[in-house]
Write a protein that holds these residues in place. Sequence first.
Motif, PDB file in Angstrom:
ATOM      1  N   THR A 225      -3.489   2.679  -4.100  1.00 43.79           N
ATOM      2  CA  THR A 225      -4.792   2.156  -4.539  1.00 43.79           C
ATOM      3  C   THR A 225      -4.969   0.681  -4.207  1.00 43.79           C
ATOM      4  O   THR A 225      -6.092   0.174  -4.209  1.00 43.79           O
ATOM      5  CB  THR A 225      -5.001   2.353  -6.048  1.00 43.79           C
ATOM      6  OG1 THR A 225      -3.951   1.676  -6.758  1.00 43.79           O
ATOM      7  CG2 THR A 225      -5.053   3.827  -6.420  1.00 43.79           C
TER       8      THR A 225
ATOM      9  N   MET B 297       0.822  -1.216   0.000  1.00 39.57           N
ATOM     10  CA  MET B 297       0.000   0.000   0.000  1.00 39.57           C
ATOM     11  C   MET B 297       0.855   1.265   0.000  1.00 39.57           C
ATOM     12  O   MET B 297       0.438   2.293  -0.536  1.00 39.57           O
ATOM     13  CB  MET B 297      -0.966  -0.019   1.178  1.00 39.57           C
ATOM     14  CG  MET B 297      -2.041  -1.087   1.000  1.00 39.57           C
ATOM     15  SD  MET B 297      -3.261  -1.114   2.328  1.00 39.57           S
ATOM     16  CE  MET B 297      -2.347  -1.987   3.606  1.00 39.57           C
TER      17      MET B 297
ATOM     18  N   LEU C  77      -7.680  -0.642  -1.900  1.00 39.19           N
ATOM     19  CA  LEU C  77      -9.027  -1.017  -2.360  1.00 39.19           C
ATOM     20  C   LEU C  77      -9.209  -2.536  -2.342  1.00 39.19           C
ATOM     21  O   LEU C  77     -10.324  -3.022  -2.177  1.00 39.19           O
ATOM     22  CB  LEU C  77      -9.285  -0.490  -3.778  1.00 39.19           C
ATOM     23  CG  LEU C  77      -9.420   1.018  -3.916  1.00 39.19           C
ATOM     24  CD1 LEU C  77      -9.349   1.414  -5.383  1.00 39.19           C
ATOM     25  CD2 LEU C  77     -10.721   1.490  -3.281  1.00 39.19           C
ATOM     26  N   ASP C  78      -8.134  -3.270  -2.526  1.00 34.63           N
ATOM     27  CA  ASP C  78      -8.201  -4.728  -2.604  1.00 34.63           C
ATOM     28  C   ASP C  78      -7.569  -5.442  -1.415  1.00 34.63           C
ATOM     29  O   ASP C  78      -7.624  -6.661  -1.322  1.00 34.63           O
ATOM     30  CB  ASP C  78      -7.531  -5.209  -3.891  1.00 34.63           C
ATOM     31  CG  ASP C  78      -8.310  -4.790  -5.115  1.00 34.63           C
ATOM     32  OD1 ASP C  78      -9.522  -5.068  -5.160  1.00 34.63           O
ATOM     33  OD2 ASP C  78      -7.722  -4.174  -6.021  1.00 34.63           O
TER      34      ASP C  78
ATOM     35  N   ALA D 150       1.873   1.379  -3.689  1.00 33.49           N
ATOM     36  CA  ALA D 150       0.711   1.564  -4.573  1.00 33.49           C
ATOM     37  C   ALA D 150      -0.527   1.786  -3.696  1.00 33.49           C
ATOM     38  O   ALA D 150      -1.225   0.835  -3.353  1.00 33.49           O
ATOM     39  CB  ALA D 150       0.526   0.341  -5.463  1.00 33.49           C
TER      40      ALA D 150
ATOM     41  N   ARG E 246      -3.287  -4.499 -11.862  1.00 32.20           N
ATOM     42  CA  ARG E 246      -4.281  -3.470 -11.523  1.00 32.20           C
ATOM     43  C   ARG E 246      -3.645  -2.292 -10.787  1.00 32.20           C
ATOM     44  O   ARG E 246      -3.995  -1.143 -11.021  1.00 32.20           O
ATOM     45  CB  ARG E 246      -5.386  -4.099 -10.684  1.00 32.20           C
ATOM     46  CG  ARG E 246      -6.435  -3.149 -10.164  1.00 32.20           C
ATOM     47  CD  ARG E 246      -7.512  -3.938  -9.425  1.00 32.20           C
ATOM     48  NE  ARG E 246      -8.268  -3.123  -8.533  1.00 32.20           N
ATOM     49  CZ  ARG E 246      -9.563  -2.842  -8.683  1.00 32.20           C
ATOM     50  NH1 ARG E 246     -10.225  -3.329  -9.711  1.00 32.20           N
ATOM     51  NH2 ARG E 246     -10.192  -2.093  -7.801  1.00 32.20           N
ATOM     52  N   HIS E 247      -2.697  -2.591  -9.893  1.00 29.91           N
ATOM     53  CA  HIS E 247      -2.112  -1.541  -9.065  1.00 29.91           C
ATOM     54  C   HIS E 247      -0.645  -1.260  -9.386  1.00 29.91           C
ATOM     55  O   HIS E 247       0.002  -0.485  -8.678  1.00 29.91           O
ATOM     56  CB  HIS E 247      -2.257  -1.908  -7.581  1.00 29.91           C
ATOM     57  CG  HIS E 247      -3.675  -2.094  -7.182  1.00 29.91           C
ATOM     58  ND1 HIS E 247      -4.581  -1.055  -7.091  1.00 29.91           N
ATOM     59  CD2 HIS E 247      -4.375  -3.218  -6.885  1.00 29.91           C
ATOM     60  CE1 HIS E 247      -5.760  -1.522  -6.725  1.00 29.91           C
ATOM     61  NE2 HIS E 247      -5.659  -2.835  -6.606  1.00 29.91           N
TER      62      HIS E 247
END
Length: 130
Positions: free
Chosen positions: A72, A67, A75-76, A70, A104-105
């Motif tokens: 974002t 985190m 979110l996951d 990245a 994705r990230h």
Amino acid sequence: MQPGIVSKPSRYSVDEAVAKLEAILHEKSIKLFALIDHSGEAAAAGLHMPPTKLLIFGNPKGGTPIMLAAPTAALDLPLKILIAEDPQGKTWLSWNDPTYLQRRHNISPELTQNIAVLETLTKTLIPPEV
């Protein structure tokens, strides 16, 4: 099958798989943040839903560096495993594919190893031929 999601059959019922996964998490000192009983909440609202439970878990030592690199990814993360019964009565385990989360990230391959534990955590819940 949906892109980015790994789904595998379980050799156990939903409740048995949940109990076994909880024991595995405890044994490996992985924190279980929440257990959401979707089907139980549906029943409380007067609706029917086959047994469906979501376990949310993780290890801050593994997730925090991801985190930080990245943001974002939050979110996951923490990691999740959905344990659900299909209309035929078969139990399935589903989770986000770590490779999908990497793309994705834009997570480095080195950091992706921090979330690539899902196959290991679930291997005893899946029949050997899968």
